[in-house]
Design an enzyme around this catalytic site. Structure first.
Site, PDB file in Angstrom:
ATOM      1  N   GLN A 176      -2.673 -26.821 112.691  1.00 46.16           N
ATOM      2  CA  GLN A 176      -1.312 -26.259 112.734  1.00 46.16           C
ATOM      3  C   GLN A 176      -0.619 -26.713 114.016  1.00 46.16           C
ATOM      4  O   GLN A 176      -1.102 -26.455 115.113  1.00 46.16           O
ATOM      5  CB  GLN A 176      -1.418 -24.719 112.692  1.00 46.16           C
ATOM      6  N   MET A 177       0.528 -27.392 113.865  1.00 46.31           N
ATOM      7  CA  MET A 177       1.253 -27.941 115.015  1.00 46.31           C
ATOM      8  C   MET A 177       2.566 -27.211 115.291  1.00 46.31           C
ATOM      9  O   MET A 177       3.240 -27.524 116.271  1.00 46.31           O
ATOM     10  CB  MET A 177       1.601 -29.416 114.750  1.00 46.31           C
ATOM     11  N   HIS A 198       1.218 -24.274  98.667  1.00 44.72           N
ATOM     12  CA  HIS A 198       1.616 -25.573  99.222  1.00 44.72           C
ATOM     13  C   HIS A 198       1.996 -26.494  98.053  1.00 44.72           C
ATOM     14  O   HIS A 198       1.576 -26.274  96.924  1.00 44.72           O
ATOM     15  CB  HIS A 198       0.455 -26.249  99.969  1.00 44.72           C
ATOM     16  N   LYS A 206      -1.284 -31.080  97.656  1.00 43.53           N
ATOM     17  CA  LYS A 206      -2.203 -30.731  98.757  1.00 43.53           C
ATOM     18  C   LYS A 206      -3.630 -30.643  98.228  1.00 43.53           C
ATOM     19  O   LYS A 206      -3.913 -29.935  97.264  1.00 43.53           O
ATOM     20  CB  LYS A 206      -1.792 -29.415  99.431  1.00 43.53           C
TER      21      LYS A 206
HETATM   22  N1  NAI Z   1      -1.623 -29.946 111.572  1.00 48.65           N
HETATM   23  C1  NAI Z   1      -0.482 -29.628 110.961  1.00 48.65           C
HETATM   24  O1  NAI Z   1       0.393 -28.944 111.517  1.00 48.65           O
HETATM   25  C2  NAI Z   1      -0.243 -30.104 109.581  1.00 48.65           C
HETATM   26  C3  NAI Z   1      -1.254 -30.718 108.916  1.00 48.65           C
HETATM   27  N2  NAI Z   1      -1.030 -31.233 107.686  1.00 48.65           N
HETATM   28  C4  NAI Z   1      -2.159 -31.934 107.102  1.00 48.65           C
HETATM   29  O2  NAI Z   1      -1.911 -33.328 107.184  1.00 48.65           O
HETATM   30  C5  NAI Z   1      -2.575 -33.997 106.112  1.00 48.65           C
HETATM   31  C6  NAI Z   1      -1.580 -34.905 105.411  1.00 48.65           C
HETATM   32  O3  NAI Z   1      -0.602 -34.134 104.774  1.00 48.65           O
HETATM   33  P1  NAI Z   1       0.627 -34.817 103.977  1.00 48.65           P
HETATM   34  O4  NAI Z   1       1.299 -35.824 104.823  1.00 48.65           O
HETATM   35  O5  NAI Z   1       1.399 -33.703 103.410  1.00 48.65           O
HETATM   36  O6  NAI Z   1      -0.195 -35.572 102.816  1.00 48.65           O
HETATM   37  P2  NAI Z   1       0.273 -36.834 101.953  1.00 48.65           P
HETATM   38  O7  NAI Z   1      -0.577 -36.826 100.734  1.00 48.65           O
HETATM   39  O8  NAI Z   1       1.747 -36.841 101.794  1.00 48.65           O
HETATM   40  O9  NAI Z   1      -0.119 -38.104 102.874  1.00 48.65           O
HETATM   41  C7  NAI Z   1      -1.452 -38.556 103.037  1.00 48.65           C
HETATM   42  C8  NAI Z   1      -1.435 -39.994 103.550  1.00 48.65           C
HETATM   43  O10 NAI Z   1      -2.790 -40.435 103.691  1.00 48.65           O
HETATM   44  C9  NAI Z   1      -2.910 -41.746 103.104  1.00 48.65           C
HETATM   45  N3  NAI Z   1      -4.299 -41.963 102.664  1.00 48.65           N
HETATM   46  C10 NAI Z   1      -4.841 -41.772 101.437  1.00 48.65           C
HETATM   47  N4  NAI Z   1      -6.163 -42.095 101.463  1.00 48.65           N
HETATM   48  C11 NAI Z   1      -6.439 -42.498 102.725  1.00 48.65           C
HETATM   49  C12 NAI Z   1      -7.620 -42.948 103.376  1.00 48.65           C
HETATM   50  N5  NAI Z   1      -8.779 -43.064 102.752  1.00 48.65           N
HETATM   51  N6  NAI Z   1      -7.529 -43.271 104.694  1.00 48.65           N
HETATM   52  C13 NAI Z   1      -6.369 -43.150 105.366  1.00 48.65           C
HETATM   53  N7  NAI Z   1      -5.225 -42.729 104.786  1.00 48.65           N
HETATM   54  C14 NAI Z   1      -5.260 -42.397 103.499  1.00 48.65           C
HETATM   55  C15 NAI Z   1      -1.905 -41.744 101.961  1.00 48.65           C
HETATM   56  O11 NAI Z   1      -1.577 -43.067 101.583  1.00 48.65           O
HETATM   57  C16 NAI Z   1      -0.742 -41.010 102.628  1.00 48.65           C
HETATM   58  O12 NAI Z   1      -0.001 -41.898 103.414  1.00 48.65           O
HETATM   59  C17 NAI Z   1      -3.178 -32.891 105.241  1.00 48.65           C
HETATM   60  O13 NAI Z   1      -4.514 -32.696 105.610  1.00 48.65           O
HETATM   61  C18 NAI Z   1      -2.363 -31.668 105.639  1.00 48.65           C
HETATM   62  O14 NAI Z   1      -3.044 -30.460 105.455  1.00 48.65           O
HETATM   63  C19 NAI Z   1       0.179 -31.133 107.071  1.00 48.65           C
HETATM   64  C20 NAI Z   1       1.210 -30.498 107.684  1.00 48.65           C
HETATM   65  C21 NAI Z   1       1.079 -29.926 108.999  1.00 48.65           C
HETATM   66  O1  LIG Z   2      -0.665 -29.705 103.821  1.00 50.87           O
HETATM   67  C1  LIG Z   2       0.290 -29.072 104.326  1.00 50.87           C
HETATM   68  O2  LIG Z   2       1.438 -29.123 103.893  1.00 50.87           O
HETATM   69  C2  LIG Z   2       0.001 -28.218 105.477  1.00 50.87           C
HETATM   70  N1  LIG Z   2      -1.179 -28.272 106.011  1.00 50.87           N
HETATM   71  C3  LIG Z   2      -1.627 -27.536 107.135  1.00 50.87           C
HETATM   72  C4  LIG Z   2      -2.736 -26.598 106.726  1.00 50.87           C
HETATM   73  O3  LIG Z   2      -3.517 -26.934 105.826  1.00 50.87           O
HETATM   74  O4  LIG Z   2      -2.847 -25.528 107.339  1.00 50.87           O
HETATM   75  C5  LIG Z   2      -0.503 -26.825 107.853  1.00 50.87           C
HETATM   76  C6  LIG Z   2       0.549 -26.277 106.925  1.00 50.87           C
HETATM   77  O5  LIG Z   2      -0.017 -25.259 106.159  1.00 50.87           O
HETATM   78  C7  LIG Z   2       1.089 -27.384 106.044  1.00 50.87           C
END
Ligand code: NAI
Ligand SMILES: O=C(O)C1=N[C@H](C(=O)O)C[C@H](O)C1
Length: 282
Positions: free
Chosen positions: A131-132, A165, A169
């Protein structure tokens, strides 16, 4: 004395995804240099994609070690930001640690124990957090404080957790998992597989109340606690539409990390509560 700080270039892995795109855009608008390379899945390997007005060369799972080593040679202050998929988390972290590149891990899931073990044994600087978003990080810090100060205070209470979500997801909310770990310390008996995950857009709109325009990018969480005799209840909710809150927090995390690297800090692994506590979130 004036603080001398070299702005590091960032390389964003997963830059074609929802978070990757949002982070590249936030980095560009903060005036920070983006290295025009990104590691993604097989689908985009070998392609050049346009993100945030930049042409970015995509690489798949192969050749990554040679490419990353050569980029680090060209950009010795490099910071990697990872927003990929849960299945890539551990391999990616092993690569970053092997090459010795500091990284911000925003991707959730994977084997988190293995992830921390890999980083601990490598002495690579990292910010790792599911979570950022600044205010959400403050909520996590509050939960952490409550769990430390009043362990067991909710013993006997029952907990229900719902998270909604976007349909794509892949894992259970990493944020919900963190909150659940604090509730467990507060005495509540609850396992992650009891979380009610909602991924159906119709249900999200009609039952959860997610606005239609955010069905493709939202994070709604609800935690409901009830006393054994059902006379007392508590409810916590945090509902986010869109991606900008996380993208801004990621830029803060990367700037914070670059400063830790440049000051050769004694501590190597940070979470976003550390970033917030040090006043490094705008
Ligand atoms: N820490 C935070 O605050 C947040 C974390 N997240 C997390 O970030 C991650 C990504 O979320 P989204 O962008 O919504 O997902 P998304 O599905 O839109 O993007 C995923 C990306 O990973 C790429 N990908 C697929 N297979 C891969 C592999 N083997 N190696 C490298 N890249 C690969 C895809 O081509 C795509 O560009 C999730 O785990 C989500 O929970 C999301 C929002 C906030
Ligand atoms: O995948 C998302 O969208 C998000 N991922 C993070 C999580 O798994 O907690 C943060 C937020 O919920 C959005």
């Amino acid at each position: 004395m004036l603080e001398v700080f070299l702005v590091s270039p960032y390389l964003v892995n997963g830059c074609t995804g929802k978070m990757g795109k949002a982070v590249v855009e936030a980095v560009v608008s903060a005036g920070i240099h983006i290295v025009p390379v990104s590691f993604g899945g097989l689908k985009n390997a070998g392609k050049t994609v346009q993100v945030g007005g930049k042409d970015i060369q995509m690489y798949g799972p192969y050749e990554r070690e040679r490419i990353l080593a050569s980029i680090l040679n060209d950009y010795p202050n490099l910071i990697v930001v990872d927003y990929t998929v849960p299945a890539a988390v551990n391999d990616n972290v092993e690569l970053y640690c092997k090459i010795g590149v500091p990284f911000v891990m925003g991707t959730t899931g994977g084997d988190r124990n293995r992830l921390y073990k890999t980083v601990e044994s490598s002495k690579v600087y990292a910010v790792i957090s599911p979570q950022m978003g600044k205010q959400l990080v403050a909520f996590l810090a509050t939960m952490e404080n409550m769990a430390e100060q009043f362990p067991g205070v909710f013993s006997g209470y029952t907990l229900q957790v719902m998270e909604s979500h976007q349909a794509g997801k892949l894992d259970t909310s990493g944020t919900a998992k963190a909150v659940i770990s604090y509730f467990q310390k507060l005495g509540v008996s609850f396992e992650v597989d009891q979380v009610k995950k909602i991924r159906d857009p119709k249900q999200q709109n009609e039952m959860v109340g997610v606005p239609k325009e955010y069905l493709s990018g939202h994070a709604f969480h609800m935690y409901h606690l009830e006393s054994p005799d059902k006379t007392v209840s508590f409810e916590f909710q945090h509902n986010v539409c869109g991606r900008s809150i996380y993208a801004e927090g990621t830029v803060d995390a990367a700037i914070f990390l670059a400063k830790k690297v440049q000051s050769k800090a004694d501590k190597f692994i940070y979470n976003m509560i550390d970033v917030l506590r040090e006043g490094a979130m705008r």
